[in-house]
Design an enzyme around this catalytic site. Structure first.
Site, PDB file in Angstrom:
ATOM      1  N   GLY A  14       0.835  -1.217   0.086  1.00  0.00           N
ATOM      2  CA  GLY A  14       0.113   0.023   0.194  1.00  0.00           C
ATOM      3  C   GLY A  14       0.731   1.381   0.019  1.00  0.00           C
ATOM      4  N   THR A  15       2.097   1.214  -0.617  1.00  0.00           N
ATOM      5  CA  THR A  15       2.997   2.381  -0.554  1.00  0.00           C
ATOM      6  C   THR A  15       2.164   3.576  -1.334  1.00  0.00           C
ATOM      7  OG1 THR A  15       4.646   1.733  -2.105  1.00  0.00           O
ATOM      8  CG2 THR A  15       4.947   1.268   0.146  1.00  0.00           C
ATOM      9  N   ASN A  16       1.638   3.055  -2.404  1.00  0.00           N
ATOM     10  CA  ASN A  16       0.928   3.914  -3.444  1.00  0.00           C
ATOM     11  C   ASN A  16      -0.408   4.776  -2.900  1.00  0.00           C
ATOM     12  OD1 ASN A  16       2.160   4.220  -6.234  1.00  0.00           O
ATOM     13  ND2 ASN A  16       2.386   2.023  -5.829  1.00  0.00           N
ATOM     14  N   MET A  93      -3.825  -7.424  -6.885  1.00  0.00           N
ATOM     15  CA  MET A  93      -3.007  -8.597  -7.498  1.00  0.00           C
ATOM     16  C   MET A  93      -4.124  -9.584  -8.182  1.00  0.00           C
ATOM     17  SD  MET A  93       0.092  -7.764  -7.279  1.00  0.00           S
ATOM     18  CE  MET A  93       0.911  -9.244  -8.133  1.00  0.00           C
ATOM     19  N   ILE A  95      -6.683 -10.520 -11.205  1.00  0.00           N
ATOM     20  CA  ILE A  95      -7.391 -10.174 -12.657  1.00  0.00           C
ATOM     21  C   ILE A  95      -8.722  -9.724 -12.443  1.00  0.00           C
ATOM     22  CG2 ILE A  95      -7.527 -10.970 -14.868  1.00  0.00           C
ATOM     23  CD1 ILE A  95      -4.968 -12.320 -14.526  1.00  0.00           C
ATOM     24  N   HIS A 112       1.677   0.341 -13.529  1.00  0.00           N
ATOM     25  CA  HIS A 112       2.493  -0.971 -13.621  1.00  0.00           C
ATOM     26  C   HIS A 112       3.941  -0.500 -13.631  1.00  0.00           C
ATOM     27  CE1 HIS A 112       3.121  -4.795 -15.655  1.00  0.00           C
ATOM     28  NE2 HIS A 112       3.783  -4.013 -16.203  1.00  0.00           N
TER      29      HIS A 112
HETATM   30  C1  GRF Z   1       3.689  -1.205  -7.745  1.00  0.00           C
HETATM   31  O1  GRF Z   1       4.955  -1.547  -8.123  1.00  0.00           O
HETATM   32  C2  GRF Z   1       2.939  -1.335  -8.702  1.00  0.00           C
HETATM   33  O2  GRF Z   1       3.412  -0.663  -9.890  1.00  0.00           O
HETATM   34  C3  GRF Z   1       2.222  -2.499  -8.948  1.00  0.00           C
HETATM   35  O3  GRF Z   1       2.220  -3.133  -7.615  1.00  0.00           O
HETATM   36  C4  GRF Z   1       2.992  -2.342  -6.741  1.00  0.00           C
HETATM   37  C5  GRF Z   1       2.151  -1.894  -5.585  1.00  0.00           C
HETATM   38  O4  GRF Z   1       3.097  -1.613  -4.563  1.00  0.00           O
HETATM   39  N1  GRF Z   1       1.207  -2.576  -9.847  1.00  0.00           N
HETATM   40  P1  GRF Z   1       2.363  -0.879  -3.305  1.00  0.00           P
HETATM   41  O5  GRF Z   1       1.426  -1.984  -2.742  1.00  0.00           O
HETATM   42  O6  GRF Z   1       1.425   0.334  -3.740  1.00  0.00           O
HETATM   43  O7  GRF Z   1       3.369  -0.597  -2.360  1.00  0.00           O
END
Ligand code: GRF
Length: 204
Positions: A14-16, A93, A95, A112
């Site tokens: 969940g860093t994003n 994760m 589909i 991505h």
């Molecule tokens: C990221 O690298 C994104 O590109 C991919 O999954 C990863 C998710 O990272 N789809 P986080 O859970 O947001 O840290």
């Protein structure tokens, strides 16, 4: 429908999600994170969402549903109930079923860790290192029924160093993701775009 309301779907660290929530809190990203859905009970992203005070934080166990379409229908119901305009995938994760993608046409966004169309799929960073490309990066794109195949909203380039491993490259790509994702969401909500063929044309 609140055009700034978003649902974020997560499975992992969940860093994003965290940087999106921080950008919102700092007034740099004018979206309204109404809902976070995880398909993993132990996803760190769930705690990040709760701590940030996201109004609706939900774990749905795929095993409680007959099949992928049923699980996706439950997610779609939640998203509709909370009137979210955009569905933002952040390390989700699973589909997505055709049902889900068709239910939210041009409203699902993903990030991505490669410069698409190179290295689609779950092993993007490893595949880029193995192939030996000198430039990689990240892509924010709309989600359609082709895996990692929708129209491209934004990309950032990251050089691949000679001593890079999958993990070292992924760490540098994530730094770019953390700038690109909130910036792209801001642009989407404030500026808007049209689509010509595959091309995203940002409104001026
Ligand atoms: C990221 O690298 C994104 O590109 C991919 O999954 C990863 C998710 O990272 N789809 P986080 O859970 O947001 O840290």
């Amino acid at each position: 429908m609140n055009s700034k309301a978003i649902a974020v779907m997560v499975s992992g660290r969940g860093t994003n999600l965290k940087v999106i929530l921080e950008s919102v809190a700092a007034g740099h990203c004018p979206v309204d994170v109404q809902l976070v859905i995880s398909d993993k009970a132990d996803a760190a992203a769930l705690e990040i969402a709760r701590q940030a005070g996201v109004p609706h934080v939900v774990y749905l166990n795929p095993k409680d549903y007959q099949d992928r379409a049923q699980f996706d229908a439950a997610c779609a119901d939640l998203i509709d109930q909370h009137s979210c305009q955009w569905i933002v995938l952040a390390g989700y994760m699973r589909i997505l079923s055709s049902f889900f993608v068709r239910h939210f046409p041009k409203r699902i966004i993903n990030i991505h860790p490669s410069l698409l169309p190179s290295f689609a799929g779950a092993k993007a960073v490893e595949d880029a290192v193995t192939y030996g490309v000198k430039l990689s990066g990240c892509t924010v794109h709309l989600v359609d029924e082709v895996l990692d195949g929708g129209s491209i909203l934004a990309q950032s380039v990251v050089p691949v160093l000679d001593d890079d491993t999958r993990d070292s490259l992924h760490a540098r790509i994530q730094k770019e993701e953390h700038k690109l994702y909130p910036a792209t969401l801001k642009r989407m909500v404030e500026q808007g775009f049209s689509i010509e063929g595959r091309r995203i044309i940002w409104a001026s």
